[in-house]
Motif scaffolding. Structure first.
Motif, PDB file in Angstrom:
ATOM      1  N   VAL A  11       0.809  -1.222   0.000  1.00  8.54           N
ATOM      2  CA  VAL A  11       0.000   0.000   0.000  1.00  8.54           C
ATOM      3  C   VAL A  11       0.842   1.272   0.000  1.00  8.54           C
ATOM      4  N   ASN A  12       2.141   1.168   0.243  1.00 12.62           N
ATOM      5  CA  ASN A  12       3.009   2.345   0.234  1.00 12.62           C
ATOM      6  C   ASN A  12       3.538   2.583  -1.177  1.00 12.62           C
ATOM      7  N   ILE A  13       3.706   3.845  -1.549  1.00 11.13           N
ATOM      8  CA  ILE A  13       4.034   4.181  -2.935  1.00 11.13           C
ATOM      9  C   ILE A  13       5.316   3.513  -3.433  1.00 11.13           C
ATOM     10  N   GLY A  14       6.360   3.495  -2.631  1.00  8.38           N
ATOM     11  CA  GLY A  14       7.608   2.869  -3.068  1.00  8.38           C
ATOM     12  C   GLY A  14       7.446   1.381  -3.300  1.00  8.38           C
ATOM     13  N   ASP A  15       6.731   0.735  -2.396  1.00  9.86           N
ATOM     14  CA  ASP A  15       6.499  -0.700  -2.527  1.00  9.86           C
ATOM     15  C   ASP A  15       5.604  -1.014  -3.720  1.00  9.86           C
ATOM     16  N   VAL A  16       4.623  -0.166  -3.978  1.00 10.38           N
ATOM     17  CA  VAL A  16       3.735  -0.382  -5.125  1.00 10.38           C
ATOM     18  C   VAL A  16       4.521  -0.243  -6.424  1.00 10.38           C
ATOM     19  N   CYS A  17       5.454   0.696  -6.476  1.00 11.14           N
ATOM     20  CA  CYS A  17       6.306   0.817  -7.669  1.00 11.14           C
ATOM     21  C   CYS A  17       7.090  -0.474  -7.878  1.00 11.14           C
ATOM     22  N   TYR A  18       7.592  -1.040  -6.800  1.00 12.57           N
ATOM     23  CA  TYR A  18       8.285  -2.323  -6.871  1.00 12.57           C
ATOM     24  C   TYR A  18       7.323  -3.409  -7.366  1.00 12.57           C
ATOM     25  N   ASP A  19       6.119  -3.428  -6.829  1.00  8.81           N
ATOM     26  CA  ASP A  19       5.122  -4.426  -7.229  1.00  8.81           C
ATOM     27  C   ASP A  19       4.837  -4.357  -8.725  1.00  8.81           C
ATOM     28  N   LEU A  20       4.784  -3.155  -9.256  1.00  9.66           N
ATOM     29  CA  LEU A  20       4.472  -2.993 -10.676  1.00  9.66           C
ATOM     30  C   LEU A  20       5.587  -3.529 -11.575  1.00  9.66           C
ATOM     31  N   SER A  21       6.787  -3.703 -11.015  1.00 14.85           N
ATOM     32  CA  SER A  21       7.892  -4.219 -11.829  1.00 14.85           C
ATOM     33  C   SER A  21       7.691  -5.674 -12.233  1.00 14.85           C
ATOM     34  N   VAL A  22       6.806  -6.389 -11.577  1.00 13.40           N
ATOM     35  CA  VAL A  22       6.545  -7.789 -11.959  1.00 13.40           C
ATOM     36  C   VAL A  22       5.494  -7.897 -13.063  1.00 13.40           C
ATOM     37  N   VAL A  23       4.835  -6.789 -13.368  1.00 11.78           N
ATOM     38  CA  VAL A  23       3.736  -6.832 -14.343  1.00 11.78           C
ATOM     39  C   VAL A  23       4.235  -7.147 -15.751  1.00 11.78           C
ATOM     40  N   SER A  24       5.284  -6.472 -16.203  1.00 15.85           N
ATOM     41  CA  SER A  24       5.770  -6.696 -17.574  1.00 15.85           C
ATOM     42  C   SER A  24       6.204  -8.139 -17.819  1.00 15.85           C
ATOM     43  N   PRO A  25       6.993  -8.744 -16.918  1.00 16.59           N
ATOM     44  CA  PRO A  25       7.338 -10.150 -17.142  1.00 16.59           C
ATOM     45  C   PRO A  25       6.113 -11.072 -17.159  1.00 16.59           C
ATOM     46  N   LEU A  26       5.146 -10.781 -16.290  1.00 19.47           N
ATOM     47  CA  LEU A  26       3.912 -11.580 -16.305  1.00 19.47           C
ATOM     48  C   LEU A  26       3.158 -11.396 -17.610  1.00 19.47           C
ATOM     49  N   ARG A  27       3.070 -10.162 -18.062  1.00 21.30           N
ATOM     50  CA  ARG A  27       2.358  -9.864 -19.308  1.00 21.30           C
ATOM     51  C   ARG A  27       3.048 -10.552 -20.486  1.00 21.30           C
ATOM     52  N   ASN A  28       4.387 -10.573 -20.485  1.00 19.73           N
ATOM     53  CA  ASN A  28       5.118 -11.246 -21.553  1.00 19.73           C
ATOM     54  C   ASN A  28       4.904 -12.757 -21.521  1.00 19.73           C
ATOM     55  N   SER A  29       4.848 -13.322 -20.330  1.00 20.33           N
ATOM     56  CA  SER A  29       4.664 -14.772 -20.194  1.00 20.33           C
ATOM     57  C   SER A  29       3.230 -15.213 -20.433  1.00 20.33           C
ATOM     58  N   PHE A  30       2.283 -14.349 -20.068  1.00 22.19           N
ATOM     59  CA  PHE A  30       0.856 -14.674 -20.197  1.00 22.19           C
ATOM     60  C   PHE A  30       0.130 -13.515 -20.873  1.00 22.19           C
ATOM     61  N   PRO A  31       0.339 -13.319 -22.172  1.00 21.45           N
ATOM     62  CA  PRO A  31      -0.184 -12.130 -22.857  1.00 21.45           C
ATOM     63  C   PRO A  31      -1.711 -12.036 -22.883  1.00 21.45           C
ATOM     64  N   ASP A  32      -2.399 -13.149 -22.776  1.00 20.51           N
ATOM     65  CA  ASP A  32      -3.861 -13.123 -22.838  1.00 20.51           C
ATOM     66  C   ASP A  32      -4.521 -13.115 -21.470  1.00 20.51           C
ATOM     67  N   ALA A  33      -3.734 -13.209 -20.407  1.00 19.94           N
ATOM     68  CA  ALA A  33      -4.299 -13.261 -19.057  1.00 19.94           C
ATOM     69  C   ALA A  33      -4.746 -11.876 -18.596  1.00 19.94           C
ATOM     70  N   GLU A  34      -5.772 -11.865 -17.763  1.00 15.50           N
ATOM     71  CA  GLU A  34      -6.197 -10.631 -17.096  1.00 15.50           C
ATOM     72  C   GLU A  34      -5.392 -10.517 -15.813  1.00 15.50           C
ATOM     73  N   ILE A  35      -4.688  -9.410 -15.643  1.00 12.25           N
ATOM     74  CA  ILE A  35      -3.850  -9.201 -14.469  1.00 12.25           C
ATOM     75  C   ILE A  35      -4.505  -8.169 -13.567  1.00 12.25           C
ATOM     76  N   SER A  36      -4.720  -8.576 -12.309  1.00 15.51           N
ATOM     77  CA  SER A  36      -5.315  -7.702 -11.308  1.00 15.51           C
ATOM     78  C   SER A  36      -4.315  -7.489 -10.180  1.00 15.51           C
ATOM     79  N   LEU A  37      -4.368  -6.304  -9.564  1.00 18.20           N
ATOM     80  CA  LEU A  37      -3.460  -5.951  -8.474  1.00 18.20           C
ATOM     81  C   LEU A  37      -4.283  -5.468  -7.290  1.00 18.20           C
TER      82      LEU A  37
END
Length: 91
Positions: A11-37
């Motif tokens: 919930v803290n801004i710095g940690d959320v920025c870190y959390d968002l760094s996993v989105v691109s690799p997930l999107r590349n591995s699962f391009p058709d998946a719906e990703i929720s945070l």
């Protein structure tokens, strides 16, 4: 094939920025998946429209999700979504 992925983030801004760094690799591995945070309402509003995240789920321990009853409601709401993969980034 995974259709829905949930990221339990911070919930803290710095940690959320870190959390968002996993989105691109997930999107590349699962391009058709719906990703929720899962994050706080303040962070949801800040990162709304971030490419790669399809849906932000709000967890607010100070209002709707307060106490045991609120947390159980939240858990039931998320379970009904039927995520095939849940990634926990916080302890």
């Amino acid at each position: 094939m995974l259709k829905r992925i949930l990221i339990l983030g911070h919930v803290n801004i710095g940690d959320v920025c870190y959390d968002l760094s996993v989105v691109s690799p997930l999107r590349n591995s699962f391009p058709d998946a719906e990703i929720s945070l899962v994050t706080s309402s303040a962070m949801r509003d800040l990162f709304k429209g971030y490419s790669g995240v399809d849906n932000f789920i709000t967890f607010d321990k100070h209002t709707d999700d307060r106490g045991l009853r609120g947390r159980l409601r939240f858990i039931n709401r998320v379970r009904k979504e039927g995520f095939g993969l849940v990634i926990v980034l916080n302890s």
